[in-house]
Design a protein around this motif. Structure first.
Motif, PDB file in Angstrom:
ATOM      1  N   PHE A  12      35.986  22.099  45.421  1.00  0.00           N
ATOM      2  CA  PHE A  12      34.972  23.055  45.838  1.00  0.00           C
ATOM      3  C   PHE A  12      35.331  23.745  47.136  1.00  0.00           C
ATOM      4  N   ASP A  13      35.667  25.024  47.043  1.00  0.00           N
ATOM      5  CA  ASP A  13      35.637  25.838  48.252  1.00  0.00           C
ATOM      6  C   ASP A  13      34.226  26.435  48.267  1.00  0.00           C
ATOM      7  N   LYS A  14      33.873  27.137  49.303  1.00  0.00           N
ATOM      8  CA  LYS A  14      32.492  27.614  49.430  1.00  0.00           C
ATOM      9  C   LYS A  14      32.105  28.523  48.264  1.00  0.00           C
ATOM     10  N   ALA A  15      32.968  29.442  47.911  1.00  0.00           N
ATOM     11  CA  ALA A  15      32.635  30.392  46.838  1.00  0.00           C
ATOM     12  C   ALA A  15      32.412  29.675  45.509  1.00  0.00           C
ATOM     13  N   SER A  16      33.284  28.714  45.176  1.00  0.00           N
ATOM     14  CA  SER A  16      33.108  28.012  43.904  1.00  0.00           C
ATOM     15  C   SER A  16      31.883  27.090  43.937  1.00  0.00           C
ATOM     16  N   PHE A  17      31.596  26.510  45.099  1.00  0.00           N
ATOM     17  CA  PHE A  17      30.406  25.675  45.232  1.00  0.00           C
ATOM     18  C   PHE A  17      29.143  26.515  45.004  1.00  0.00           C
ATOM     19  N   ALA A  29      21.472  31.247  45.965  1.00  0.00           N
ATOM     20  CA  ALA A  29      22.831  31.433  46.480  1.00  0.00           C
ATOM     21  C   ALA A  29      22.895  31.193  47.990  1.00  0.00           C
ATOM     22  N   ALA A  30      21.958  31.759  48.736  1.00  0.00           N
ATOM     23  CA  ALA A  30      21.958  31.571  50.194  1.00  0.00           C
ATOM     24  C   ALA A  30      21.725  30.104  50.537  1.00  0.00           C
ATOM     25  N   LEU A  31      20.834  29.475  49.801  1.00  0.00           N
ATOM     26  CA  LEU A  31      20.547  28.061  50.013  1.00  0.00           C
ATOM     27  C   LEU A  31      21.796  27.214  49.749  1.00  0.00           C
ATOM     28  N   ALA A  32      22.508  27.485  48.654  1.00  0.00           N
ATOM     29  CA  ALA A  32      23.731  26.745  48.328  1.00  0.00           C
ATOM     30  C   ALA A  32      24.805  26.984  49.384  1.00  0.00           C
ATOM     31  N   GLN A  38      26.583  23.088  55.903  1.00  0.00           N
ATOM     32  CA  GLN A  38      26.014  21.964  56.639  1.00  0.00           C
ATOM     33  C   GLN A  38      26.574  20.613  56.199  1.00  0.00           C
ATOM     34  N   ALA A  39      27.096  20.530  55.005  1.00  0.00           N
ATOM     35  CA  ALA A  39      27.531  19.241  54.459  1.00  0.00           C
ATOM     36  C   ALA A  39      28.824  18.738  55.081  1.00  0.00           C
ATOM     37  N   SER A  40      29.615  19.580  55.675  1.00  0.00           N
ATOM     38  CA  SER A  40      30.841  19.176  56.370  1.00  0.00           C
ATOM     39  C   SER A  40      31.727  18.246  55.539  1.00  0.00           C
ATOM     40  N   GLY A  41      32.025  18.635  54.331  1.00  0.00           N
ATOM     41  CA  GLY A  41      32.924  17.827  53.504  1.00  0.00           C
ATOM     42  C   GLY A  41      32.281  16.621  52.864  1.00  0.00           C
ATOM     43  N   LEU A  43      30.301  16.647  50.282  1.00  0.00           N
ATOM     44  CA  LEU A  43      29.909  16.973  48.911  1.00  0.00           C
ATOM     45  C   LEU A  43      30.835  16.286  47.912  1.00  0.00           C
ATOM     46  N   VAL A  44      30.690  14.989  47.792  1.00  0.00           N
ATOM     47  CA  VAL A  44      31.630  14.200  47.004  1.00  0.00           C
ATOM     48  C   VAL A  44      31.130  13.831  45.622  1.00  0.00           C
ATOM     49  N   ASP A  45      29.820  13.919  45.381  1.00  0.00           N
ATOM     50  CA  ASP A  45      29.279  13.559  44.072  1.00  0.00           C
ATOM     51  C   ASP A  45      27.935  14.248  43.865  1.00  0.00           C
ATOM     52  N   SER A  46      27.327  14.013  42.713  1.00  0.00           N
ATOM     53  CA  SER A  46      26.076  14.699  42.397  1.00  0.00           C
ATOM     54  C   SER A  46      24.963  14.324  43.363  1.00  0.00           C
ATOM     55  N   GLN A  47      24.906  13.088  43.796  1.00  0.00           N
ATOM     56  CA  GLN A  47      23.856  12.666  44.737  1.00  0.00           C
ATOM     57  C   GLN A  47      23.983  13.389  46.074  1.00  0.00           C
ATOM     58  N   ALA A  48      25.196  13.469  46.591  1.00  0.00           N
ATOM     59  CA  ALA A  48      25.420  14.139  47.874  1.00  0.00           C
ATOM     60  C   ALA A  48      25.140  15.634  47.766  1.00  0.00           C
ATOM     61  N   ILE A  49      25.535  16.222  46.658  1.00  0.00           N
ATOM     62  CA  ILE A  49      25.302  17.655  46.468  1.00  0.00           C
ATOM     63  C   ILE A  49      23.811  17.937  46.350  1.00  0.00           C
ATOM     64  N   PHE A  50      23.113  17.138  45.540  1.00  0.00           N
ATOM     65  CA  PHE A  50      21.672  17.341  45.434  1.00  0.00           C
ATOM     66  C   PHE A  50      20.993  17.137  46.786  1.00  0.00           C
ATOM     67  N   ALA A  51      21.372  16.105  47.516  1.00  0.00           N
ATOM     68  CA  ALA A  51      20.770  15.838  48.833  1.00  0.00           C
ATOM     69  C   ALA A  51      20.981  17.026  49.780  1.00  0.00           C
ATOM     70  N   ALA A  52      22.172  17.605  49.767  1.00  0.00           N
ATOM     71  CA  ALA A  52      22.459  18.755  50.640  1.00  0.00           C
ATOM     72  C   ALA A  52      21.626  19.970  50.233  1.00  0.00           C
ATOM     73  N   LEU A  53      21.529  20.223  48.938  1.00  0.00           N
ATOM     74  CA  LEU A  53      20.727  21.344  48.452  1.00  0.00           C
ATOM     75  C   LEU A  53      19.246  21.126  48.765  1.00  0.00           C
ATOM     76  N   ARG A  54      18.751  19.912  48.505  1.00  0.00           N
ATOM     77  CA  ARG A  54      17.344  19.602  48.764  1.00  0.00           C
ATOM     78  C   ARG A  54      17.024  19.741  50.252  1.00  0.00           C
ATOM     79  N   GLN A  55      17.918  19.284  51.092  1.00  0.00           N
ATOM     80  CA  GLN A  55      17.706  19.390  52.536  1.00  0.00           C
ATOM     81  C   GLN A  55      17.547  20.853  52.942  1.00  0.00           C
ATOM     82  N   GLN A  56      18.389  21.711  52.393  1.00  0.00           N
ATOM     83  CA  GLN A  56      18.291  23.133  52.723  1.00  0.00           C
ATOM     84  C   GLN A  56      17.023  23.763  52.139  1.00  0.00           C
TER      85      GLN A  56
END
Length: 168
Positions: A12-17, A29-32, A38-41, A43-56
Motif C-alpha cells: 500500500f502506497d497512499k494512492a493505492s490505499f 477518499a479524504a478520510l482514507a 496518521q497510521a505511520s506504517g 496498516l498491517v492487517d484488516s483490524q489496523a486498517i479499520f481502526a485507522a479509518l474509524r479513528q479518522q
C-alpha cells in the motif's frame, strides 16, 4: 488475515490505499487519505486498517460526517424489488416481505429522510424484515442526536465489514 503482515503493509502506497479503502466509509477518499497519513506504517492487517479509518471518521467534523452519510445507498430500491409473500413468517431480510411490510418500510424511509436529511443506514444483513421495520419505527421518532449515534454505529459496522472483505 492470513500471511505475512509486513507483506500486506508493503503493497500500500497512499494512492493505492485510498483507492482500495475510500469506499469503506462511502465517499471517504479524504478520510482514507488522512488515515493513511496518521497510521505511520501501522496498516498491517484488516483490524489496523479499520481502526485507522474509524479513528479518522470519529475525528472528522459533523459537517463532513453528514456529507459522508449522503453517499450511502437508499434502501428503497431493494424494498420495492422484494418478493411479496402472504405469510410474515416467510419474510426474510429485504428479499422477501409482506405487502404491508413493504408499504410501511417505504413510508417510514420517506419520513426518516424528511426528518433527518439523509437515508436510513442499516447493516441489512443483521436484520430480518420484521426487525428492520421495528427498528425503523423507533428510529424515525427519535431525536437527531440519538439517531446520529445509531447511524454512526451502523456506518462503522458497514465499514468494518467492507475492510474485512478486502482480505477474504
Amino acid at each position: 488475515m492470513q500471511g505475512n503482515p509486513a507483506a500486506t503493509e508493503a503493497r500500500f502506497d497512499k494512492a493505492s490505499f485510498v483507492e482500495k479503502f475510500a469506499s469503506c466509509f462511502r465517499g471517504g477518499a479524504a478520510l482514507a487519505g488522512r488515515a493513511y497519513d496518521q497510521a505511520s506504517g501501522q496498516l498491517v492487517d484488516s483490524q489496523a486498517i479499520f481502526a485507522a479509518l474509524r479513528q479518522q471518521f470519529r475525528a472528522t467534523s459533523e459537517a463532513e460526517k453528514f456529507e459522508l452519510l449522503k453517499h450511502y445507498t437508499p434502501l428503497d430500491p431493494a424494498i420495492r424489488s422484494a418478493e411479496i409473500v402472504t405469510d410474515e413468517t416467510r419474510s426474510e431480510r429485504l428479499s422477501r416481505m409482506t405487502a404491508y411490510q413493504q408499504g410501511r418500510l417505504i413510508e417510514l424511509l420517506a419520513a426518516y429522510r424528511q426528518k433527518f436529511g439523509f437515508d436510513a443506514i442499516f447493516v441489512v444483513r443483521a436484520y430480518t424484515t420484521a426487525e428492520l421495520l421495528a427498528s425503523l419505527e423507533v428510529r424515525v421518532v427519535g431525536d437527531h442526536q440519538a439517531e446520529l449515534a445509531i447511524t454512526y454505529s451502523e456506518v462503522e459496522r458497514l465499514a468494518q465489514i467492507l475492510v474485512e472483505a478486502q482480505f477474504n
